[in-house]
Design an enzyme around this catalytic site. Sequence first.
Site, PDB file in Angstrom:
ATOM      1  N   ASN A 149      43.323  33.979  33.365  1.00 48.76           N
ATOM      2  CA  ASN A 149      43.997  33.101  32.400  1.00 48.76           C
ATOM      3  C   ASN A 149      45.285  32.459  32.912  1.00 48.76           C
ATOM      4  O   ASN A 149      45.684  31.413  32.391  1.00 48.76           O
ATOM      5  CB  ASN A 149      44.226  33.832  31.070  1.00 48.76           C
ATOM      6  CG  ASN A 149      45.119  35.037  31.217  1.00 48.76           C
ATOM      7  OD1 ASN A 149      45.023  35.768  32.191  1.00 48.76           O
ATOM      8  ND2 ASN A 149      46.005  35.240  30.275  1.00 48.76           N
ATOM      9  N   GLU A 245      48.912  45.849  33.670  1.00 52.78           N
ATOM     10  CA  GLU A 245      49.336  44.825  32.699  1.00 52.78           C
ATOM     11  C   GLU A 245      48.083  44.449  31.928  1.00 52.78           C
ATOM     12  O   GLU A 245      47.225  43.717  32.433  1.00 52.78           O
ATOM     13  CB  GLU A 245      49.896  43.603  33.437  1.00 52.78           C
ATOM     14  CG  GLU A 245      51.160  43.879  34.234  1.00 52.78           C
ATOM     15  CD  GLU A 245      52.378  44.104  33.348  1.00 52.78           C
ATOM     16  OE1 GLU A 245      52.379  43.665  32.188  1.00 52.78           O
ATOM     17  OE2 GLU A 245      53.329  44.747  33.831  1.00 52.78           O
ATOM     18  N   CYS A 279      47.798  36.842  27.132  1.00 47.16           N
ATOM     19  CA  CYS A 279      48.045  38.235  26.741  1.00 47.16           C
ATOM     20  C   CYS A 279      49.171  38.358  25.724  1.00 47.16           C
ATOM     21  O   CYS A 279      49.256  39.359  25.021  1.00 47.16           O
ATOM     22  CB  CYS A 279      48.363  39.069  27.979  1.00 47.16           C
ATOM     23  SG  CYS A 279      49.753  38.453  28.913  1.00 47.16           S
TER      24      CYS A 279
HETATM   25  P1  NAP Z   1      39.131  41.434  33.414  1.00 51.33           P
HETATM   26  O1  NAP Z   1      37.724  41.115  33.096  1.00 51.33           O
HETATM   27  O2  NAP Z   1      39.631  42.804  33.156  1.00 51.33           O
HETATM   28  O3  NAP Z   1      39.316  41.044  34.967  1.00 51.33           O
HETATM   29  C1  NAP Z   1      40.570  41.118  35.599  1.00 51.33           C
HETATM   30  C2  NAP Z   1      40.357  41.328  37.082  1.00 51.33           C
HETATM   31  O4  NAP Z   1      39.802  42.613  37.288  1.00 51.33           O
HETATM   32  C3  NAP Z   1      39.387  40.339  37.719  1.00 51.33           C
HETATM   33  O5  NAP Z   1      39.816  40.024  39.016  1.00 51.33           O
HETATM   34  C4  NAP Z   1      38.105  41.143  37.759  1.00 51.33           C
HETATM   35  O6  NAP Z   1      37.180  40.702  38.720  1.00 51.33           O
HETATM   36  C5  NAP Z   1      38.650  42.495  38.113  1.00 51.33           C
HETATM   37  N1  NAP Z   1      37.759  43.610  37.813  1.00 51.33           N
HETATM   38  C6  NAP Z   1      36.810  43.694  36.878  1.00 51.33           C
HETATM   39  N2  NAP Z   1      36.204  44.900  36.942  1.00 51.33           N
HETATM   40  C7  NAP Z   1      36.800  45.583  37.935  1.00 51.33           C
HETATM   41  C8  NAP Z   1      36.629  46.882  38.500  1.00 51.33           C
HETATM   42  N3  NAP Z   1      35.729  47.741  38.036  1.00 51.33           N
HETATM   43  N4  NAP Z   1      37.420  47.260  39.526  1.00 51.33           N
HETATM   44  C9  NAP Z   1      38.347  46.413  40.004  1.00 51.33           C
HETATM   45  N5  NAP Z   1      38.539  45.165  39.529  1.00 51.33           N
HETATM   46  C10 NAP Z   1      37.795  44.757  38.493  1.00 51.33           C
HETATM   47  O7  NAP Z   1      40.133  40.446  32.652  1.00 51.33           O
HETATM   48  P2  NAP Z   1      40.058  38.867  32.484  1.00 51.33           P
HETATM   49  O8  NAP Z   1      38.954  38.549  31.526  1.00 51.33           O
HETATM   50  O9  NAP Z   1      40.095  38.181  33.796  1.00 51.33           O
HETATM   51  O10 NAP Z   1      41.478  38.617  31.784  1.00 51.33           O
HETATM   52  C11 NAP Z   1      41.671  38.831  30.434  1.00 51.33           C
HETATM   53  C12 NAP Z   1      42.428  40.099  30.123  1.00 51.33           C
HETATM   54  O11 NAP Z   1      43.609  40.185  30.905  1.00 51.33           O
HETATM   55  C13 NAP Z   1      42.906  40.106  28.679  1.00 51.33           C
HETATM   56  O12 NAP Z   1      42.704  41.380  28.121  1.00 51.33           O
HETATM   57  C14 NAP Z   1      44.375  39.789  28.799  1.00 51.33           C
HETATM   58  O13 NAP Z   1      45.169  40.224  27.725  1.00 51.33           O
HETATM   59  C15 NAP Z   1      44.723  40.489  30.062  1.00 51.33           C
HETATM   60  N6  NAP Z   1      45.952  39.946  30.624  1.00 51.33           N
HETATM   61  C16 NAP Z   1      47.088  40.724  30.616  1.00 51.33           C
HETATM   62  C17 NAP Z   1      48.284  40.192  31.099  1.00 51.33           C
HETATM   63  C18 NAP Z   1      49.545  41.002  31.141  1.00 51.33           C
HETATM   64  O14 NAP Z   1      50.411  40.640  31.918  1.00 51.33           O
HETATM   65  N7  NAP Z   1      49.679  42.057  30.362  1.00 51.33           N
HETATM   66  C19 NAP Z   1      48.322  38.882  31.579  1.00 51.33           C
HETATM   67  C20 NAP Z   1      47.157  38.127  31.553  1.00 51.33           C
HETATM   68  C21 NAP Z   1      45.972  38.677  31.087  1.00 51.33           C
HETATM   69  P3  NAP Z   1      36.017  39.677  38.285  1.00 51.33           P
HETATM   70  O15 NAP Z   1      36.694  38.431  37.882  1.00 51.33           O
HETATM   71  O16 NAP Z   1      35.196  39.585  39.490  1.00 51.33           O
HETATM   72  O17 NAP Z   1      35.298  40.321  37.125  1.00 51.33           O
END
Ligand code: NAP
Length: 477
Positions: A149, A245, A279
């Site tokens: 995002n 995060e 987020c």
């Molecule tokens: P996501 O599906 O959890 O993916 C985040 C990252 O993790 C991607 O690079 C993903 O790779 C990787 N990943 C997935 N499964 C993994 C595993 N088993 N082991 C290691 N890495 C893995 O999240 P998203 O859909 O990209 O982002 C949305 C989420 O991020 C929301 O919940 C949002 O609130 C949160 N977020 C938090 C913050 C903060 O600073 N607190 C900021 C922004 C977003 P792939 O893309 O290859 O699946």
Amino acid sequence: MKMLLAGQWVHRENTIDVRDPFDDSLIDTVPAATAEDVETALAAADAARGVARSMSTYERSQILLKTATIVADNLEDVAVTIAREGSKTIREARGEARRCVNTLTISGEEAKRLLGETIPFDSFPGGEQRRGHFERVPIGVVLAITPFNDPLNLVAHKLGPAIAGGNTVVLKPATVTPLSALKLTEAFVKAGLPPGVLQCLTGHGAVLGDALVSDPRVRMVSFTGGVEAGERIVSKAGLKKIGMELGSNSPVIVWRDADIEWAAATCVSGAFWAAGQNCIGVQRIYVHKNVYGSFRDLFVERTKAYSIGNKMDEATDMGPMINEGEARRVERWVAEAVEKGASVLAGGGREKALMDPTVLENVPVNATIHHEEVFGPAVNLYPVDDLDEAIAQANSVDYGLHAAAFSRDVETCHRLIEGLDAGSVLINDSTDYRLDSMPFGGIKKSGLGREGIRFSLGEMTEPKVVCWHLPGLQPEF
Ligand code: NAP
């Protein structure tokens, strides 16, 4: 684009398409990294630890500031990449690119403030004739895993402090938005970052994740993403530092004495920025019953005026969600809330990945959209009349990243600040406000640790104590 491994830009026979979620057009392809690539990346990062560590803080700072300049000089190109591969409109993408310049600049400045402290060894009996201090040393190999995002600035939030701290990095960006991360990696290389200090590995987290996360050469996993992936990473990581995060479901309280016009305007922007995939996006708004009607009318009027569609059009306020599946999920959550008694005040419709900016009221607490992270363009309004009850409602979910409140009364504000459980409480701003140098992170399921360069730099370095026993020193003089 190619990925960067051990100082080489490499491609692979197996590639992953990067597509624009607005029209599904192909933008580029990236390599699908293999298990051998994971090993190459980790071995290179491990081997380059000495190089990274021995760069003076001046050199690290210069590289970070030069990278910031390269991003600034190519701002429009970088913004177009962010906008095309992700959900952001071109105006939102320019905002992110400018923030990335700030993040890298702050990192360049903080590299020079990697300070220790003297230790008063003689403050307890047995410490006489000792002098010493601690300094901060690099932790080693940092594994950075980033979400879709904010595909540029959240990468900078990991690379900036990791490099400032003298570490090496293996970066695994989100599979749907790897191009911004690769462009930032290119900028670091152009700025003179030595080979091996940074690898950018493209490929699916579900395939590569466990091998990366569990490897003992990795000393810290710095993860930004969803709770599900976060929990899996924690379960696989073993003995290493973890920065998490994660998501949220951010509450806002609008009290009876608030500036209603401002509150409505800034909360609409906070709810629908990046199509709500944020987020710290506004999800639940508790409004004092005396001003509920006027706030709701303003909020709905502004929402209905939103222009949605083509991200590259300067007039567009909100683009598509990251894919049609995610838009369908939000549509389902809205329908579930309506089945349980909620009313739709604006939006509710969907066309492919374009979900309407949606405003709901009368959302029951057992609706998914009330208690889970919506991560989409939908916001719930609730009338309230008791401040303690409003605070209890705001705190009633399992997340706690940002909370916000609008009031002109100092005592009310202090009660809100004390009562709201969150990593940050924003007064007279929506939850969607962040300065890249402030401590940023959440409580409960929103995460572990804090980012914001100085704070990540603390997490990505370790104190090393130096204690001198100097028997020649007089115990008293
Ligand atoms: P996501 O599906 O959890 O993916 C985040 C990252 O993790 C991607 O690079 C993903 O790779 C990787 N990943 C997935 N499964 C993994 C595993 N088993 N082991 C290691 N890495 C893995 O999240 P998203 O859909 O990209 O982002 C949305 C989420 O991020 C929301 O919940 C949002 O609130 C949160 N977020 C938090 C913050 C903060 O600073 N607190 C900021 C922004 C977003 P792939 O893309 O290859 O699946």
